[in-house]
Design a protein around this motif. Structure first.
Motif, PDB file in Angstrom:
ATOM      1  N   GLY A  22      -7.135   1.082  -2.727  1.00 37.27           N
ATOM      2  CA  GLY A  22      -7.726   0.609  -1.488  1.00 37.27           C
ATOM      3  C   GLY A  22      -7.963   1.736  -0.507  1.00 37.27           C
ATOM      4  N   MET A  23      -8.471   1.377   0.647  1.00 36.57           N
ATOM      5  CA  MET A  23      -8.714   2.357   1.708  1.00 36.57           C
ATOM      6  C   MET A  23      -8.346   1.735   3.045  1.00 36.57           C
ATOM      7  SD  MET A  23     -12.132   4.608   2.555  1.00 36.57           S
ATOM      8  CE  MET A  23     -13.199   3.201   2.967  1.00 36.57           C
ATOM      9  N   ALA A  24      -7.529   2.478   3.803  1.00 40.32           N
ATOM     10  CA  ALA A  24      -7.153   2.082   5.150  1.00 40.32           C
ATOM     11  C   ALA A  24      -7.712   3.120   6.120  1.00 40.32           C
ATOM     12  CB  ALA A  24      -5.639   1.972   5.261  1.00 40.32           C
ATOM     13  N   GLY A  25      -7.290   3.054   7.380  1.00 43.38           N
ATOM     14  CA  GLY A  25      -7.733   4.050   8.351  1.00 43.38           C
ATOM     15  C   GLY A  25      -8.789   3.534   9.301  1.00 43.38           C
TER      16      GLY A  25
ATOM     17  N   PHE B  46       0.839  -1.188   0.000  1.00 37.05           N
ATOM     18  CA  PHE B  46       0.000   0.000   0.000  1.00 37.05           C
ATOM     19  C   PHE B  46       0.875   1.239   0.000  1.00 37.05           C
ATOM     20  CE2 PHE B  46      -2.543  -3.173   2.435  1.00 37.05           C
ATOM     21  CZ  PHE B  46      -3.558  -3.328   1.499  1.00 37.05           C
ATOM     22  N   THR B  47       0.547   2.178  -0.846  1.00 38.76           N
ATOM     23  CA  THR B  47       1.218   3.474  -0.852  1.00 38.76           C
ATOM     24  C   THR B  47       0.265   4.533  -0.325  1.00 38.76           C
ATOM     25  OG1 THR B  47       0.567   4.247  -3.068  1.00 38.76           O
ATOM     26  CG2 THR B  47       2.436   2.713  -2.928  1.00 38.76           C
ATOM     27  N   SER B  48       0.835   5.611   0.206  1.00 40.13           N
ATOM     28  CA  SER B  48       0.021   6.643   0.839  1.00 40.13           C
ATOM     29  C   SER B  48       0.460   8.025   0.360  1.00 40.13           C
ATOM     30  CB  SER B  48       0.144   6.541   2.362  1.00 40.13           C
ATOM     31  OG  SER B  48      -0.538   7.601   2.996  1.00 40.13           O
ATOM     32  N   PRO B  49      -0.149   8.540  -0.699  1.00 40.17           N
ATOM     33  CA  PRO B  49       0.195   9.887  -1.157  1.00 40.17           C
ATOM     34  C   PRO B  49       0.059  10.947  -0.068  1.00 40.17           C
ATOM     35  CG  PRO B  49      -1.130   8.774  -2.816  1.00 40.17           C
ATOM     36  CD  PRO B  49      -1.131   7.893  -1.593  1.00 40.17           C
ATOM     37  N   ASP B  50      -0.812  10.702   0.908  1.00 41.72           N
ATOM     38  CA  ASP B  50      -0.973  11.663   2.010  1.00 41.72           C
ATOM     39  C   ASP B  50       0.316  11.786   2.820  1.00 41.72           C
ATOM     40  OD1 ASP B  50      -3.620  12.389   1.495  1.00 41.72           O
ATOM     41  OD2 ASP B  50      -4.406  10.665   2.575  1.00 41.72           O
ATOM     42  N   HIS B  51       1.033  10.672   3.019  1.00 40.90           N
ATOM     43  CA  HIS B  51       2.306  10.749   3.732  1.00 40.90           C
ATOM     44  C   HIS B  51       3.327  11.545   2.930  1.00 40.90           C
ATOM     45  CE1 HIS B  51       1.002   7.525   6.562  1.00 40.90           C
ATOM     46  NE2 HIS B  51       1.860   8.129   7.354  1.00 40.90           N
ATOM     47  N   ALA B  52       3.346  11.336   1.623  1.00 40.69           N
ATOM     48  CA  ALA B  52       4.290  12.080   0.783  1.00 40.69           C
ATOM     49  C   ALA B  52       4.032  13.575   0.842  1.00 40.69           C
ATOM     50  CB  ALA B  52       4.201  11.576  -0.654  1.00 40.69           C
ATOM     51  N   SER B  53       2.754  13.952   0.844  1.00 43.58           N
ATOM     52  CA  SER B  53       2.423  15.378   0.838  1.00 43.58           C
ATOM     53  C   SER B  53       2.874  16.068   2.117  1.00 43.58           C
ATOM     54  CB  SER B  53       0.915  15.576   0.628  1.00 43.58           C
ATOM     55  OG  SER B  53       0.178  15.102   1.750  1.00 43.58           O
TER      56      SER B  53
ATOM     57  N   GLY C 227      -6.396   5.508   0.022  1.00 43.24           N
ATOM     58  CA  GLY C 227      -6.925   6.672   0.704  1.00 43.24           C
ATOM     59  C   GLY C 227      -7.053   6.343   2.173  1.00 43.24           C
ATOM     60  N   VAL C 228      -7.011   7.356   3.009  1.00 46.12           N
ATOM     61  CA  VAL C 228      -7.106   7.157   4.465  1.00 46.12           C
ATOM     62  C   VAL C 228      -8.503   7.564   4.918  1.00 46.12           C
ATOM     63  CG1 VAL C 228      -6.130   7.734   6.713  1.00 46.12           C
ATOM     64  CG2 VAL C 228      -4.639   7.592   4.702  1.00 46.12           C
ATOM     65  N   ARG C 229      -9.236   6.601   5.393  1.00 48.41           N
ATOM     66  CA  ARG C 229     -10.660   6.780   5.695  1.00 48.41           C
ATOM     67  C   ARG C 229     -10.923   7.959   6.627  1.00 48.41           C
ATOM     68  NH1 ARG C 229     -14.478   1.596   6.738  1.00 48.41           N
ATOM     69  NH2 ARG C 229     -16.405   2.629   7.346  1.00 48.41           N
ATOM     70  N   HIS C 230     -10.139   8.065   7.703  1.00 44.90           N
ATOM     71  CA  HIS C 230     -10.448   9.091   8.696  1.00 44.90           C
ATOM     72  C   HIS C 230      -9.972  10.481   8.281  1.00 44.90           C
ATOM     73  CE1 HIS C 230      -6.595   7.206  10.047  1.00 44.90           C
ATOM     74  NE2 HIS C 230      -6.228   8.475  10.145  1.00 44.90           N
ATOM     75  N   VAL C 231      -9.265  10.586   7.160  1.00 45.08           N
ATOM     76  CA  VAL C 231      -8.905  11.918   6.642  1.00 45.08           C
ATOM     77  C   VAL C 231     -10.094  12.552   5.927  1.00 45.08           C
ATOM     78  CG1 VAL C 231      -7.325  13.179   5.110  1.00 45.08           C
ATOM     79  CG2 VAL C 231      -6.469  11.313   6.520  1.00 45.08           C
ATOM     80  N   GLY C 232     -11.018  11.715   5.430  1.00 44.43           N
ATOM     81  CA  GLY C 232     -12.240  12.244   4.849  1.00 44.43           C
ATOM     82  C   GLY C 232     -12.485  11.814   3.420  1.00 44.43           C
ATOM     83  N   VAL C 233     -13.725  12.002   2.984  1.00 44.21           N
ATOM     84  CA  VAL C 233     -14.172  11.557   1.664  1.00 44.21           C
ATOM     85  C   VAL C 233     -13.375  12.226   0.548  1.00 44.21           C
ATOM     86  CG1 VAL C 233     -16.123  11.578   0.057  1.00 44.21           C
ATOM     87  CG2 VAL C 233     -16.493  10.976   2.458  1.00 44.21           C
ATOM     88  N   GLU C 234     -13.165  13.524   0.647  1.00 43.53           N
ATOM     89  CA  GLU C 234     -12.469  14.233  -0.425  1.00 43.53           C
ATOM     90  C   GLU C 234     -11.043  13.731  -0.592  1.00 43.53           C
ATOM     91  OE1 GLU C 234     -12.688  18.430   0.149  1.00 43.53           O
ATOM     92  OE2 GLU C 234     -14.868  18.519  -0.134  1.00 43.53           O
ATOM     93  N   ALA C 235     -10.363  13.450   0.500  1.00 42.39           N
ATOM     94  CA  ALA C 235      -8.989  12.949   0.425  1.00 42.39           C
ATOM     95  C   ALA C 235      -8.949  11.575  -0.224  1.00 42.39           C
ATOM     96  CB  ALA C 235      -8.370  12.902   1.818  1.00 42.39           C
ATOM     97  N   VAL C 236      -9.907  10.729   0.096  1.00 48.47           N
ATOM     98  CA  VAL C 236      -9.950   9.395  -0.499  1.00 48.47           C
ATOM     99  C   VAL C 236     -10.237   9.502  -1.990  1.00 48.47           C
ATOM    100  CG1 VAL C 236     -11.125   7.166  -0.484  1.00 48.47           C
ATOM    101  CG2 VAL C 236     -10.583   8.301   1.677  1.00 48.47           C
TER     102      VAL C 236
ATOM    103  N   GLY D 184     -17.141   7.281   9.253  1.00 51.90           N
ATOM    104  CA  GLY D 184     -17.911   7.242   8.023  1.00 51.90           C
ATOM    105  C   GLY D 184     -18.430   5.857   7.701  1.00 51.90           C
ATOM    106  N   HIS D 185     -19.328   5.802   6.724  1.00 50.12           N
ATOM    107  CA  HIS D 185     -19.877   4.542   6.227  1.00 50.12           C
ATOM    108  C   HIS D 185     -19.239   4.263   4.871  1.00 50.12           C
ATOM    109  CE1 HIS D 185     -22.772   1.664   4.570  1.00 50.12           C
ATOM    110  NE2 HIS D 185     -23.177   1.454   5.820  1.00 50.12           N
ATOM    111  N   PRO D 186     -19.003   2.996   4.530  1.00 51.86           N
ATOM    112  CA  PRO D 186     -18.410   2.720   3.220  1.00 51.86           C
ATOM    113  C   PRO D 186     -19.133   3.387   2.047  1.00 51.86           C
ATOM    114  CG  PRO D 186     -18.319   0.756   4.546  1.00 51.86           C
ATOM    115  CD  PRO D 186     -19.099   1.780   5.354  1.00 51.86           C
ATOM    116  N   ARG D 187     -20.456   3.538   2.146  1.00 50.40           N
ATOM    117  CA  ARG D 187     -21.164   4.163   1.024  1.00 50.40           C
ATOM    118  C   ARG D 187     -20.688   5.597   0.771  1.00 50.40           C
ATOM    119  NH1 ARG D 187     -25.216   4.883   5.070  1.00 50.40           N
ATOM    120  NH2 ARG D 187     -26.026   2.780   4.724  1.00 50.40           N
ATOM    121  N   ASP D 188     -20.147   6.260   1.815  1.00 48.45           N
ATOM    122  CA  ASP D 188     -19.645   7.618   1.646  1.00 48.45           C
ATOM    123  C   ASP D 188     -18.479   7.666   0.663  1.00 48.45           C
ATOM    124  OD1 ASP D 188     -21.456   8.290   3.654  1.00 48.45           O
ATOM    125  OD2 ASP D 188     -19.940   8.214   5.240  1.00 48.45           O
ATOM    126  N   PHE D 189     -17.795   6.517   0.508  1.00 42.92           N
ATOM    127  CA  PHE D 189     -16.588   6.469  -0.310  1.00 42.92           C
ATOM    128  C   PHE D 189     -16.820   5.755  -1.644  1.00 42.92           C
ATOM    129  CE2 PHE D 189     -15.528   6.491   4.195  1.00 42.92           C
ATOM    130  CZ  PHE D 189     -14.682   7.584   4.282  1.00 42.92           C
TER     131      PHE D 189
END
Length: 325
Positions: A156-159, A87-94, A128-137, A164-169
């Motif tokens: 994929g999605m971690a976090g 798994f890679t995480s662009p959020d960590h890179a940013s 995408g990281v679930r707890h960062v939010g829908v827009e980030a994912v 949130g509910h999966p339907r949000d993503f």
């Protein structure tokens, strides 16, 4: 040596302490809060996350990430692995000012080097990281779908499963699916069986990261078996993080016996004092799997891998050669 394959590992979480110490020296950073005596130290999930982020923050350039993926994959090949996804995480890179593209290209370069050195095949799953939010994912999904990197083959999605509910993503996963990417999602680790069912219904993954708490709902175990959804199981991680009190109560054998497609994975290996080789040893020693059953586990992982069919066939042939010996 039994051929092995891994589908579930977070690349930042795979950074060995000795590599992080070298990075700390390079950047003049103090890591004594989470590395002591050459090992990671943390005492609860919050301190684990701090250690994880502290180590990840010491990879700041494409070459740093190339070194990380090359080092990890070469070590994995030494354990008998012929294939790995991480798994890679662009959020960590940013967080360190690195673009998602530069980050991905750095990791890809390390994968190329590792393949040249050892023959190990590898692919990336953008998460995408679930707890960062829908827009980030959704941003992560858009990057995965549009980056065009040959080694990015999954999304994929971690976090935190409680957020949130999966339907949000669902839109993020639709973006990735329409781009032809393989789909996996973390569920059923700290969340219960309802978390898995919601992910299956809303996101339609072919694989579930963890998924072990399906054992609490027999009808869900039957569904997973019937639908052929592959579970990326990380036994040592589950025990270290307290999902189960010990290997004797871990549901891997029961899920396997029920016909679920299960695989063995290391999650964040140095943080949990494990490795892919150790996970296979746990399956042998504690779950009673012989070499033939472990070959089946590797076969299952390769059948579920997010690769093109010629690559899959070549990898399966390597298992066949081992079985024939």
């Amino acid at each position: 040596m039994i051929p092995k394959a891994e589908l579930h590992c977070h690349i930042e979480g795979a950074a060995a302490p000795e590599l992080v110490l070298r990075q700390a020296e390079k950047y003049g950073a103090d890591v004594s809060a989470f590395i002591r005596d050459g090992a990671y130290h943390w005492h609860d999930f919050t301190s684990f996350l701090k250690a994880y982020d502290g180590a990840a923050g010491l990879f700041r350039t494409p070459e740093d990430y190339a070194l990380l993926s090359e080092t990890y994959l070469c070590d994995l090949a030494g354990q008998g692995a012929i294939y790995a996804e991480f798994f890679t995480s662009p959020d960590h890179a940013s967080r360190v000012g690195l673009s998602a593209r530069s980050y991905t290209e750095g990791l890809g370069e390390g994968m190329r080097r590792a393949r040249e050195r050892t023959g190990i095949e590898a692919r990336m799953i953008v998460t995408g990281v679930r707890h960062v939010g829908v827009e980030a994912v959704e941003r992560a999904a858009q990057f995965a779908a549009g980056c065009g990197h040959a080694l990015v083959t999954g999304f994929g999605m971690a976090g935190d499963e409680r957020m949130g509910h999966p339907r949000d993503f669902a839109r993020a996963f639709d973006i990735a699916r329409e781009a032809g990417l393989g789909i996996t999602v973390h569920a059923g680790e700290f969340g219960g069986p309802d978390s898995i069912e919601a992910a299956l219904d809303a996101l339609r993954p072919s694989r579930i990261g963890h998924g072990v708490r399906a054992i609490e709902k027999p009808a869900l175990v039957e569904r997973l078996s019937a639908e052929g959804v592959v579970l990326e199981v990380c036994p040592v991680s589950n025990v270290v993080l307290g999902v189960f009190p010990g290997f004797a109560s871990h549901p891997f054998p029961a899920l396997y016996a029920a016909g679920c497609k299960v695989t063995l994975n290391s999650d964040d290996p140095p943080h949990f004092h494990t490795s892919l080789g150790h996970e296979y040893e746990v399956a042998s020693r504690h779950f009673g799997l012989d070499d033939a059953a472990l070959d089946v586990i590797t076969h299952t992982a390769l059948e579920a891998a997010f690769v093109d069919e010629p690559t899959r066939s070549a990898l399966l042939a390597r298992i066949g050669q081992h079985v024939a010996l």
